[in-house]
Design a protein around this motif. Structure first.
Motif, PDB file in Angstrom:
ATOM      1  N   GLY A  83       0.809  -1.214   0.000  1.00 46.40           N
ATOM      2  CA  GLY A  83       0.000   0.000   0.000  1.00 46.40           C
ATOM      3  C   GLY A  83       0.843   1.265   0.000  1.00 46.40           C
ATOM      4  O   GLY A  83       0.528   2.253  -0.678  1.00 46.40           O
ATOM      5  N   ILE A  84       1.939   1.261   0.768  1.00 45.75           N
ATOM      6  CA  ILE A  84       2.824   2.432   0.819  1.00 45.75           C
ATOM      7  C   ILE A  84       3.485   2.655  -0.543  1.00 45.75           C
ATOM      8  O   ILE A  84       3.604   3.798  -1.019  1.00 45.75           O
ATOM      9  CB  ILE A  84       3.873   2.240   1.930  1.00 45.75           C
ATOM     10  CG1 ILE A  84       3.184   2.222   3.298  1.00 45.75           C
ATOM     11  CG2 ILE A  84       4.931   3.341   1.873  1.00 45.75           C
ATOM     12  CD1 ILE A  84       4.091   1.856   4.442  1.00 45.75           C
ATOM     13  N   LEU A  85       3.928   1.582  -1.184  1.00 49.90           N
ATOM     14  CA  LEU A  85       4.521   1.700  -2.516  1.00 49.90           C
ATOM     15  C   LEU A  85       3.521   2.252  -3.521  1.00 49.90           C
ATOM     16  O   LEU A  85       3.872   3.065  -4.388  1.00 49.90           O
ATOM     17  CB  LEU A  85       5.028   0.329  -2.973  1.00 49.90           C
ATOM     18  CG  LEU A  85       6.321  -0.170  -2.329  1.00 49.90           C
ATOM     19  CD1 LEU A  85       6.502  -1.665  -2.583  1.00 49.90           C
ATOM     20  CD2 LEU A  85       7.514   0.606  -2.885  1.00 49.90           C
ATOM     21  N   ARG A  86       2.280   1.816  -3.408  1.00 50.81           N
ATOM     22  CA  ARG A  86       1.237   2.300  -4.324  1.00 50.81           C
ATOM     23  C   ARG A  86       1.033   3.805  -4.163  1.00 50.81           C
ATOM     24  O   ARG A  86       0.817   4.530  -5.150  1.00 50.81           O
ATOM     25  CB  ARG A  86      -0.073   1.565  -4.048  1.00 50.81           C
ATOM     26  CG  ARG A  86      -1.217   1.960  -4.973  1.00 50.81           C
ATOM     27  CD  ARG A  86      -1.001   1.391  -6.364  1.00 50.81           C
ATOM     28  NE  ARG A  86      -2.113   1.696  -7.243  1.00 50.81           N
ATOM     29  CZ  ARG A  86      -2.202   2.780  -8.006  1.00 50.81           C
ATOM     30  NH1 ARG A  86      -1.216   3.676  -7.998  1.00 50.81           N
ATOM     31  NH2 ARG A  86      -3.244   2.969  -8.785  1.00 50.81           N
ATOM     32  N   ALA A  87       1.120   4.292  -2.917  1.00 49.89           N
ATOM     33  CA  ALA A  87       0.935   5.725  -2.675  1.00 49.89           C
ATOM     34  C   ALA A  87       2.145   6.537  -3.142  1.00 49.89           C
ATOM     35  O   ALA A  87       1.984   7.655  -3.649  1.00 49.89           O
ATOM     36  CB  ALA A  87       0.682   5.970  -1.185  1.00 49.89           C
ATOM     37  N   LEU A  88       3.356   5.988  -3.001  1.00 52.12           N
ATOM     38  CA  LEU A  88       4.559   6.730  -3.359  1.00 52.12           C
ATOM     39  C   LEU A  88       4.873   6.668  -4.844  1.00 52.12           C
ATOM     40  O   LEU A  88       5.459   7.610  -5.398  1.00 52.12           O
ATOM     41  CB  LEU A  88       5.757   6.197  -2.554  1.00 52.12           C
ATOM     42  CG  LEU A  88       5.781   6.520  -1.066  1.00 52.12           C
ATOM     43  CD1 LEU A  88       6.927   5.784  -0.382  1.00 52.12           C
ATOM     44  CD2 LEU A  88       5.937   8.029  -0.851  1.00 52.12           C
ATOM     45  N   PHE A  89       4.518   5.576  -5.493  1.00 56.23           N
ATOM     46  CA  PHE A  89       4.840   5.386  -6.911  1.00 56.23           C
ATOM     47  C   PHE A  89       3.548   5.073  -7.671  1.00 56.23           C
ATOM     48  O   PHE A  89       3.230   3.905  -7.930  1.00 56.23           O
ATOM     49  CB  PHE A  89       5.857   4.259  -7.084  1.00 56.23           C
ATOM     50  CG  PHE A  89       7.116   4.459  -6.293  1.00 56.23           C
ATOM     51  CD1 PHE A  89       8.084   5.358  -6.722  1.00 56.23           C
ATOM     52  CD2 PHE A  89       7.330   3.759  -5.113  1.00 56.23           C
ATOM     53  CE1 PHE A  89       9.248   5.547  -5.994  1.00 56.23           C
ATOM     54  CE2 PHE A  89       8.485   3.949  -4.379  1.00 56.23           C
ATOM     55  CZ  PHE A  89       9.452   4.841  -4.804  1.00 56.23           C
ATOM     56  N   PRO A  90       2.772   6.086  -8.006  1.00 60.00           N
ATOM     57  CA  PRO A  90       1.435   5.872  -8.580  1.00 60.00           C
ATOM     58  C   PRO A  90       1.444   5.204  -9.952  1.00 60.00           C
ATOM     59  O   PRO A  90       0.406   4.701 -10.387  1.00 60.00           O
ATOM     60  CB  PRO A  90       0.851   7.293  -8.649  1.00 60.00           C
ATOM     61  CG  PRO A  90       2.029   8.209  -8.589  1.00 60.00           C
ATOM     62  CD  PRO A  90       3.062   7.514  -7.785  1.00 60.00           C
ATOM     63  N   ARG A  91       2.572   5.183 -10.646  1.00 58.89           N
ATOM     64  CA  ARG A  91       2.605   4.533 -11.956  1.00 58.89           C
ATOM     65  C   ARG A  91       2.515   3.010 -11.827  1.00 58.89           C
ATOM     66  O   ARG A  91       2.177   2.323 -12.789  1.00 58.89           O
ATOM     67  CB  ARG A  91       3.883   4.923 -12.701  1.00 58.89           C
ATOM     68  CG  ARG A  91       3.957   6.397 -13.072  1.00 58.89           C
ATOM     69  CD  ARG A  91       5.156   6.692 -13.961  1.00 58.89           C
ATOM     70  NE  ARG A  91       5.063   6.016 -15.255  1.00 58.89           N
ATOM     71  CZ  ARG A  91       5.987   6.123 -16.212  1.00 58.89           C
ATOM     72  NH1 ARG A  91       7.057   6.889 -16.008  1.00 58.89           N
ATOM     73  NH2 ARG A  91       5.842   5.494 -17.363  1.00 58.89           N
ATOM     74  N   LEU A  92       2.838   2.477 -10.663  1.00 56.28           N
ATOM     75  CA  LEU A  92       2.736   1.035 -10.432  1.00 56.28           C
ATOM     76  C   LEU A  92       1.342   0.697  -9.936  1.00 56.28           C
ATOM     77  O   LEU A  92       0.776   1.409  -9.092  1.00 56.28           O
ATOM     78  CB  LEU A  92       3.763   0.586  -9.384  1.00 56.28           C
ATOM     79  CG  LEU A  92       5.250   0.727  -9.750  1.00 56.28           C
ATOM     80  CD1 LEU A  92       6.104   0.404  -8.528  1.00 56.28           C
ATOM     81  CD2 LEU A  92       5.600  -0.188 -10.904  1.00 56.28           C
ATOM     82  N   ASN A  93       0.773  -0.409 -10.424  1.00 53.06           N
ATOM     83  CA  ASN A  93      -0.486  -0.865  -9.841  1.00 53.06           C
ATOM     84  C   ASN A  93      -0.188  -1.661  -8.565  1.00 53.06           C
ATOM     85  O   ASN A  93       0.969  -1.938  -8.221  1.00 53.06           O
ATOM     86  CB  ASN A  93      -1.298  -1.690 -10.849  1.00 53.06           C
ATOM     87  CG  ASN A  93      -0.561  -2.937 -11.308  1.00 53.06           C
ATOM     88  OD1 ASN A  93       0.276  -3.489 -10.606  1.00 53.06           O
ATOM     89  ND2 ASN A  93      -0.872  -3.393 -12.517  1.00 53.06           N
TER      90      ASN A  93
END
Length: 527
Positions: A87-97
């Motif tokens: 979830g944190i990665l999704r918020a920081l790197f929006p290009r990734l699903n």
């Protein structure tokens, strides 16, 4: 400062690497794909040797006796950390699903057993961290490093497969049955078979003690080779083989006191982190075109350090007997980082296009810079955490108060601190039940708070001041109780020596001829 080979090796690798001295550059040895394969195999050998060593060095039947605690630590902690970091990665790197984020999170989920072993096996841990906590952390780090593959494989399959049904089918058949289950079974079978083969060869006189030491390294390589050949989880196989080899304690008895295997393991660890220091892709930590920027990576590192393991450990430690306070849960939750699994993930993905054309390309471009930065941050955190703890109150508040003079110099005999085994006080005792037996045999009231000798021994030259037993913040291990013997204590010491034989080096931690000679002299005097 309690600096270990993890920090020093990585720093040296950075210094001689391509971004500083430009003496050692692993990425220049081959093409991008070839360099990844080299890194993968280097990590595989070092990790497998370390995992096999952890399995060997754990006490007999440890995994069976502590299965409940390990299950509580490994499965919920890994699953919670995987989802949170995704979830944190999704918020920081929006290009990734979210699925791609889970693939990267799976690389950050396991605890690196080499880093963990360097921390829990260091001088600070020997002095301040209870033996039960060190053992459970070593076992947990070994287990979750092998179990990271199912978390990674489901994310990879969902990314590269067009059908979710096919992805989940491959995950169950390949990720769990063939990789994990078969790897564990293979390691157990190989461990038991070779354990009995060694015992038979020993009885027949075909091998000697030195042969066992050589097999310490050879068995880990053989297990990894067989597991890798058939395509199962080689890390879990190496760990399981080590556990099976030492299940009945015979292998441990043959190699106790030997340092050759430990030296080889240390050399491999140092070489591995020098390699990592030179391998780190510093230029990839700032790629604004992809959305990879230093501030995002720093926020991710802080989030991983604070949220991946610490909240689950703080919630679950009451169900883990080996962790008896929130301070120990906090200490157990600060381990992060793994290079091997991220390189393994890259080997499962196709060579990406740049600029990326789909999620698979984005994942392949993101995974290594992100994981490498977190690994670097993890090494820095570990390098600073032990000095931080050493200047503080300590992990668990139990202290050794020992005032003694040797010939009036005010120093304590070195043999008191030569214990190298799991407990900080193993030269005297390792468990509360054994402590009670010793105190009863010595005629000591267990409720007293100070012990003093009647008079100093003129021959030994040891003058004893009161030995205070400190209060303990928790009950994870027995209260510290240590007595330096004088001449008047010799009859009672004879009983103590019967309880703790000199020959039991693995339990007592006595690894020096001076200590054995001193206790032997006590025996002769008592007779």
């Amino acid at each position: 400062l309690y600096l270990n080979e993890v920090v020093l090796g990585t720093a040296f690798g950075v210094v001689i690497g391509p971004y500083a001295g430009n003496i050692f550059d692993p990425r220049s040895w081959s093409s991008s794909e070839g360099s990844q394969n080299i890194t993968l195999e280097v990590m595989r050998i070092v990790l497998a040797t370390g995992l096999f060593a952890i399995g060997i060095e754990l006490p007999n039947n440890y995994m069976w006796k502590h299965a409940k605690s390990l299950s509580a630590m490994v499965i919920p902690t890994m699953a919670a950390g995987w989802l949170i970091i995704g979830g944190i990665l999704r918020a920081l790197f929006p290009r990734l699903n979210y699925v791609s984020c889970l693939a990267i999170a799976a690389c950050l989920t396991p605890t690196d057993p080499i880093i963990c072993a360097a921390i829990v096996g260091g001088k600070f841990a020997v002095k301040h961290v209870p033996v039960n906590l060190r053992r459970i952390l070593s076992a947990e780090s070994a287990a979750n490093d092998g179990l990271a593959y199912p978390f990674l494989s489901i994310s990879i399959y969902l990314t590269v497969e067009s059908s979710k049904k096919v992805a989940f089918g491959k995950w169950f058949l390949v990720g769990w049955l063939y990789q994990v289950i078969l790897g564990v079974v293979l390691g157990i079978v190989m461990g038991f078979v070779f354990s009995h083969l060694f015992q038979l060869s020993k009885r027949k006189g075909f091998i000697d003690r030195e042969s066992y030491v050589a097999q310490y390294i050879a068995m880990s390589f053989l297990t990894v080779g067989v597991a890798r050949t058939i395509g199962s989880d080689d890390l879990l196989a190496a760990f399981a083989a080590g556990i099976a080899m030492s299940w009945d304690g015979h292998f441990n008895e043959q190699i106790e006191g030997e340092i050759f295997a430990s030296v080889i393991d240390l050399v491999l660890n140092c070489a591995c982190f020098i390699y990592i220091g030179a391998w780190l892709p510093f230029k990839d930590f700032n790629m604004p075109s992809l959305g990879i920027e230093p501030w995002r990576l720093i926020v991710l590192l802080i989030s991983v350090a604070l949220l991946r393991r610490i909240p689950p450990m703080m919630l679950l430690y009451k169900w883990i007997p080996e962790i008896s306070s929130w301070q120990e849960a906090l200490f157990s939750g600060h381990f992060v980082g793994a290079v091997f699994i991220s390189t393994l993930a890259l080997s499962e993905l196709a060579t990406p296009h740049n600029p990326p054309q789909n999620q698979e390309d984005l994942l392949a471009l993101y995974i290594q810079p992100v994981v490498a930065f977190v690994v670097l941050g993890s090494i820095i955190i570990h390098g600073l955490s032990i000095p931080f703890f050493s200047f503080g109150k300590g992990v668990h508040g139990r202290t050794l108060s020992l005032s003694a003079t040797l010939n009036g110099t005010g120093t304590v005999p070195d043999w008191v601190f030569w214990a190298r085994s799991a407990s900080p006080v193993t030269a005297v005792m390792t468990s509360s039940s054994e402590q009670g037996d010793i105190e009863r045999n010595l005629g000591v009231d267990p409720d007293i708070s100070a012990v003093s000798s009647a008079r100093p021994s003129p021959r030994l030259g040891i003058s004893i001041l009161p030995l205070q037993r400190q209060s303990s913040d928790h009950n994870s291990v027995s209260d510290l109780f240590s007595v330096i013997p004088t001449a008047n204590d010799l009859p009672r010491m004879r009983t103590l020596l019967k309880i703790r034989p000199i020959s039991s080096h693995r339990e007592s931690g006595l690894h020096n001829d001076a200590s054995a000679g001193f206790l032997g002299e006590l025996r002769r005097d008592s007779e």
